[in-house]
Design a protein around this motif. Structure first.
Motif, mmCIF file in Angstrom:
data_model
loop_
_atom_site.group_PDB
_atom_site.id
_atom_site.type_symbol
_atom_site.label_atom_id
_atom_site.label_comp_id
_atom_site.label_asym_id
_atom_site.label_seq_id
_atom_site.Cartn_x
_atom_site.Cartn_y
_atom_site.Cartn_z
ATOM 1 N N VAL A 171 0.846 -1.198 0.000
ATOM 2 C CA VAL A 171 0.000 0.000 0.000
ATOM 3 C C VAL A 171 0.882 1.249 0.000
ATOM 4 C CG1 VAL A 171 -1.601 1.398 1.385
ATOM 5 C CG2 VAL A 171 -2.057 -1.034 1.023
ATOM 6 N N HIS A 172 1.880 1.244 0.857
ATOM 7 C CA HIS A 172 2.775 2.398 0.938
ATOM 8 C C HIS A 172 3.469 2.633 -0.412
ATOM 9 C CE1 HIS A 172 5.463 5.353 2.655
ATOM 10 N NE2 HIS A 172 6.480 4.696 2.125
ATOM 11 N N ALA A 173 3.976 1.560 -1.015
ATOM 12 C CA ALA A 173 4.663 1.691 -2.301
ATOM 13 C C ALA A 173 3.698 2.163 -3.386
ATOM 14 C CB ALA A 173 5.294 0.353 -2.691
ATOM 15 N N ALA A 174 2.487 1.629 -3.403
ATOM 16 C CA ALA A 174 1.503 2.036 -4.406
ATOM 17 C C ALA A 174 1.107 3.499 -4.202
ATOM 18 C CB ALA A 174 0.271 1.136 -4.337
ATOM 19 N N TYR A 175 0.973 3.919 -2.942
ATOM 20 C CA TYR A 175 0.650 5.324 -2.665
ATOM 21 C C TYR A 175 1.770 6.233 -3.170
ATOM 22 C CZ TYR A 175 -0.283 9.690 -0.319
ATOM 23 O OH TYR A 175 -0.500 11.016 -0.070
ATOM 24 N N GLU A 176 3.000 5.850 -2.877
ATOM 25 C CA GLU A 176 4.138 6.666 -3.328
ATOM 26 C C GLU A 176 4.176 6.726 -4.853
ATOM 27 O OE1 GLU A 176 6.239 8.687 -1.669
ATOM 28 O OE2 GLU A 176 4.902 8.231 0.008
ATOM 29 N N GLY A 177 3.861 5.610 -5.498
ATOM 30 C CA GLY A 177 3.812 5.600 -6.959
ATOM 31 C C GLY A 177 2.741 6.522 -7.496
ATOM 32 N N TRP A 178 1.596 6.501 -6.852
ATOM 33 C CA TRP A 178 0.489 7.368 -7.263
ATOM 34 C C TRP A 178 0.844 8.837 -7.030
ATOM 35 C CZ3 TRP A 178 -3.996 8.630 -3.621
ATOM 36 C CH2 TRP A 178 -4.959 9.421 -4.272
ATOM 37 N N ARG A 179 1.420 9.104 -5.858
ATOM 38 C CA ARG A 179 1.746 10.470 -5.472
ATOM 39 C C ARG A 179 2.787 11.092 -6.398
ATOM 40 N NH1 ARG A 179 5.324 13.174 -2.445
ATOM 41 N NH2 ARG A 179 6.583 11.362 -1.979
ATOM 42 N N SER A 180 3.716 10.277 -6.870
ATOM 43 C CA SER A 180 4.837 10.839 -7.625
ATOM 44 C C SER A 180 4.759 10.582 -9.134
ATOM 45 C CB SER A 180 6.149 10.244 -7.089
ATOM 46 O OG SER A 180 6.167 8.846 -7.269
ATOM 47 N N CYS A 181 3.649 10.030 -9.605
ATOM 48 C CA CYS A 181 3.562 9.712 -11.036
ATOM 49 C C CYS A 181 3.254 10.959 -11.870
ATOM 50 C CB CYS A 181 2.522 8.626 -11.281
ATOM 51 S SG CYS A 181 0.822 9.171 -11.105
ATOM 52 N N ARG A 182 3.418 10.795 -13.145
ATOM 53 C CA ARG A 182 3.084 11.863 -14.085
ATOM 54 C C ARG A 182 1.571 11.976 -14.193
ATOM 55 N NH1 ARG A 182 7.308 9.817 -18.605
ATOM 56 N NH2 ARG A 182 9.176 10.435 -17.468
ATOM 57 N N PRO A 183 1.079 13.160 -14.540
ATOM 58 C CA PRO A 183 -0.373 13.350 -14.629
ATOM 59 C C PRO A 183 -1.082 12.335 -15.525
ATOM 60 C CG PRO A 183 0.715 15.471 -14.696
ATOM 61 C CD PRO A 183 1.803 14.421 -14.741
ATOM 62 N N MET A 184 -0.467 11.942 -16.617
ATOM 63 C CA MET A 184 -1.121 10.994 -17.519
ATOM 64 C C MET A 184 -1.214 9.586 -16.922
ATOM 65 S SD MET A 184 0.339 12.135 -21.243
ATOM 66 C CE MET A 184 -0.654 10.899 -22.066
ATOM 67 N N GLN A 185 -0.446 9.313 -15.879
ATOM 68 C CA GLN A 185 -0.430 7.982 -15.263
ATOM 69 C C GLN A 185 -1.277 7.916 -13.995
ATOM 70 O OE1 GLN A 185 3.809 7.947 -14.667
ATOM 71 N NE2 GLN A 185 4.144 6.630 -16.444
ATOM 72 N N ARG A 186 -1.846 9.029 -13.591
ATOM 73 C CA ARG A 186 -2.534 9.081 -12.301
ATOM 74 C C ARG A 186 -3.705 8.116 -12.176
ATOM 75 N NH1 ARG A 186 -1.870 15.393 -11.545
ATOM 76 N NH2 ARG A 186 0.209 15.315 -10.644
#
Length: 92
Positions: A44-59
């Motif tokens: 969950v933590h890793a997925a949140y960090e991925g979501w938080r730091s992704c590019r707008p098109m990947q959100r």
């Protein structure tokens, strides 16, 4: 495969231990579910960090991965809670 001369038959040994200590399997199950839950928390933590730091098109996709990780963590927490309750019931 037969055990080497003098080596104990592990299946028979475990079977005898389980008969003497029936709660041991409950303890093992509870520990396994705890480890699974903690790993799900890390996911969950890793997925949140991925979501938080992704590019707008990947959100949108990143949020979907985060939501799925949350669902898996919730399932793992439920399983762990059930196993802990079963274990607690045998020790009371």
């Amino acid at each position: 495969m037969t055990p080497a001369f003098g080596a104990p038959n592990m299946n028979a040994t475990m079977s005898r231990l389980m008969k003497r200590h029936p709660a041991r399997q409950l303890v093992d199950d509870c520990l396994d579910s705890y480890v699974t839950w903690r790993q799900a928390c890390e996911d969950v933590h890793a997925a949140y960090e991925g979501w938080r730091s992704c590019r707008p098109m990947q959100r949108k996709l990143a949020f979907t991965w985060y939501a799925a990780a949350l669902d898996r963590e919730e399932d793992a927490a439920r399983v762990h809670s059930q196993r802990a309750q079963r274990l607690r019931a045998t020790t009371v």
